[in-house]
Design a protein around this motif. Structure first.
Motif, mmCIF file in Angstrom:
data_model
loop_
_atom_site.group_PDB
_atom_site.id
_atom_site.type_symbol
_atom_site.label_atom_id
_atom_site.label_comp_id
_atom_site.label_asym_id
_atom_site.label_seq_id
_atom_site.Cartn_x
_atom_site.Cartn_y
_atom_site.Cartn_z
ATOM 1 N N ILE A 135 8.298 -21.564 12.690
ATOM 2 C CA ILE A 135 7.768 -22.907 12.940
ATOM 3 C C ILE A 135 6.344 -22.943 12.404
ATOM 4 C CG2 ILE A 135 7.237 -24.666 14.672
ATOM 5 C CD1 ILE A 135 9.227 -23.143 16.547
ATOM 6 N N ASP A 136 6.072 -23.902 11.519
ATOM 7 C CA ASP A 136 4.771 -23.933 10.859
ATOM 8 C C ASP A 136 4.364 -25.383 10.581
ATOM 9 O OD1 ASP A 136 2.493 -23.025 9.619
ATOM 10 O OD2 ASP A 136 3.520 -21.796 8.128
ATOM 11 N N GLY A 137 3.102 -25.577 10.318
ATOM 12 C CA GLY A 137 2.603 -26.900 9.944
ATOM 13 C C GLY A 137 2.726 -27.105 8.440
ATOM 14 N N ALA A 138 2.219 -28.236 7.955
ATOM 15 C CA ALA A 138 2.195 -28.504 6.510
ATOM 16 C C ALA A 138 1.061 -29.485 6.251
ATOM 17 C CB ALA A 138 3.525 -29.083 6.049
ATOM 18 N N ASP A 139 0.600 -29.507 5.017
ATOM 19 C CA ASP A 139 -0.496 -30.414 4.661
ATOM 20 C C ASP A 139 0.009 -31.738 4.089
ATOM 21 O OD1 ASP A 139 -2.758 -28.680 5.303
ATOM 22 O OD2 ASP A 139 -1.882 -27.398 3.770
ATOM 23 N N GLU A 140 1.098 -31.660 3.340
ATOM 24 C CA GLU A 140 1.735 -32.870 2.800
ATOM 25 C C GLU A 140 3.226 -32.602 2.664
ATOM 26 O OE1 GLU A 140 -1.171 -35.401 -0.229
ATOM 27 O OE2 GLU A 140 0.229 -33.975 -1.071
ATOM 28 N N GLY A 198 -5.049 -24.239 5.581
ATOM 29 C CA GLY A 198 -5.677 -23.271 6.492
ATOM 30 C C GLY A 198 -5.823 -21.889 5.883
ATOM 31 N N GLY A 199 -5.415 -21.745 4.630
ATOM 32 C CA GLY A 199 -5.664 -20.495 3.907
ATOM 33 C C GLY A 199 -4.649 -19.388 4.127
ATOM 34 N N ALA A 200 -3.524 -19.711 4.792
ATOM 35 C CA ALA A 200 -2.570 -18.643 5.143
ATOM 36 C C ALA A 200 -1.297 -18.695 4.289
ATOM 37 C CB ALA A 200 -2.210 -18.747 6.626
HETATM 38 C C1 5RP Z 1 -2.204 -23.037 6.845
HETATM 39 C C2 5RP Z 1 -1.239 -24.130 6.667
HETATM 40 C C3 5RP Z 1 -1.148 -25.144 7.745
HETATM 41 O O1 5RP Z 1 0.137 -25.158 8.240
HETATM 42 C C4 5RP Z 1 -1.490 -26.492 7.170
HETATM 43 O O2 5RP Z 1 -2.764 -26.396 6.584
HETATM 44 C C5 5RP Z 1 -1.475 -27.581 8.246
HETATM 45 O O3 5RP Z 1 -2.510 -27.343 9.145
HETATM 46 P P1 5RP Z 1 -2.854 -28.341 10.322
HETATM 47 O O4 5RP Z 1 -1.708 -28.298 11.256
HETATM 48 O O5 5RP Z 1 -4.125 -27.794 10.909
HETATM 49 O O6 5RP Z 1 -3.063 -29.703 9.715
HETATM 50 O O7 5RP Z 1 -0.524 -24.222 5.699
HETATM 51 O O8 5RP Z 1 -2.250 -22.222 5.715
#
Ligand code: 5RP
Length: 221
Positions: free
Chosen positions: A79-84, A96-98
């Protein structure tokens, strides 16, 4: 309403007893880790595989048992986030640099869920700067190549205005593309460049997207 918290807590419900769970990075994934920490305290038995030092420290504080990606056979669910995320459910990650660790953990996962607030859903990728993780050695050559292409590269800096270092010991070059018309061909080209360790285009890498909207939750399967 905190939409990041809403989707983070919803995603944590997908985690079942005994699972190996990939724990993403960022301010949205934070809430999912918090919710899992709570369930672990209540007796849920899981193993977490973290995607960054930041998430590792957070999960450790909450008492979530952890293993590294090398210590598990596979990950059941990440489970992870995304920027777009675009209209075809392709994504940019790595704000977030990961990105490198996130892509590795995702690629060894049976299932991937992205959790985002509605501001991340776009028609076409590219307004968000595309992160490219590179070897420090030769990185200025890559900056030159990206400049020649008109991608307006900037070397990412940390809070102290020093060059940002990833958990893998690499630099990040952010590309201001504005519109990425063909993510597949851009990804292929970036993959072909020596010194590029990984890029933030996550293509065909998600099974479920949970979107937090002011009107409620949307689950895209
Ligand atoms: C980190 C990511 C994050 O999932 C992405 O930047 C989204 O972050 P946030 O939930 O803070 O908006 O890819 O490398």
């Amino acid at each position: 309403m905190n939409l990041k918290q809403l989707v983070g807590e919803k995603a944590a419900e997908y985690v079942k007893e005994g699972m190996v769970v990939g724990l993403g990075t960022g301010s949205t994934a934070y809430y999912m880790v918090e919710a899992l920490g709570k369930r672990v305290k209540e007796g849920l038995s899981i193993t977490g595989v973290t995607t960054s030092t930041r998430t590792k420290e957070h999960a450790e504080k909450l008492g979530i048992p952890l293993k590294t990606i090398d210590e598990v056979k596979k990950v059941d669910l990440t489970i992870d986030g995304a920027d777009e995320i675009d209209a075809h459910y392709q994504g940019i990650k790595g704000g977030g640099g990961a990105l490198l660790f996130e892509k590795i953990v995702a690629d060894y996962s049976d299932k991937v869920i992205w959790i985002v607030d509605e501001s991340k859903m776009v028609e076409t990728l590219g307004a968000f700067p595309l992160p490219v993780e590179v070897m420090p050695y030769g990185s200025q050559q890559l900056v030159r190549i990206f400049e020649e292409k008109g991608f307006h590269p900037t070397m990412r800096k940390n809070d102290k205005e020093e060059t940002y270092l990833t958990d893998g010991g690499h630099y990040i070059i952010d590309l201001q593309m504005d519109k990425i018309e063909d993510p597949n061909s851009l990804a292929g080209w970036l993959d072909s460049l020596t010194g590029v360790m990984e890029h933030g285009l996550f293509l065909n890498r998600v099974n479920t997207i949970i979107v937090g909207r002011e009107s409620g939750l949307e689950v895209i399967e």
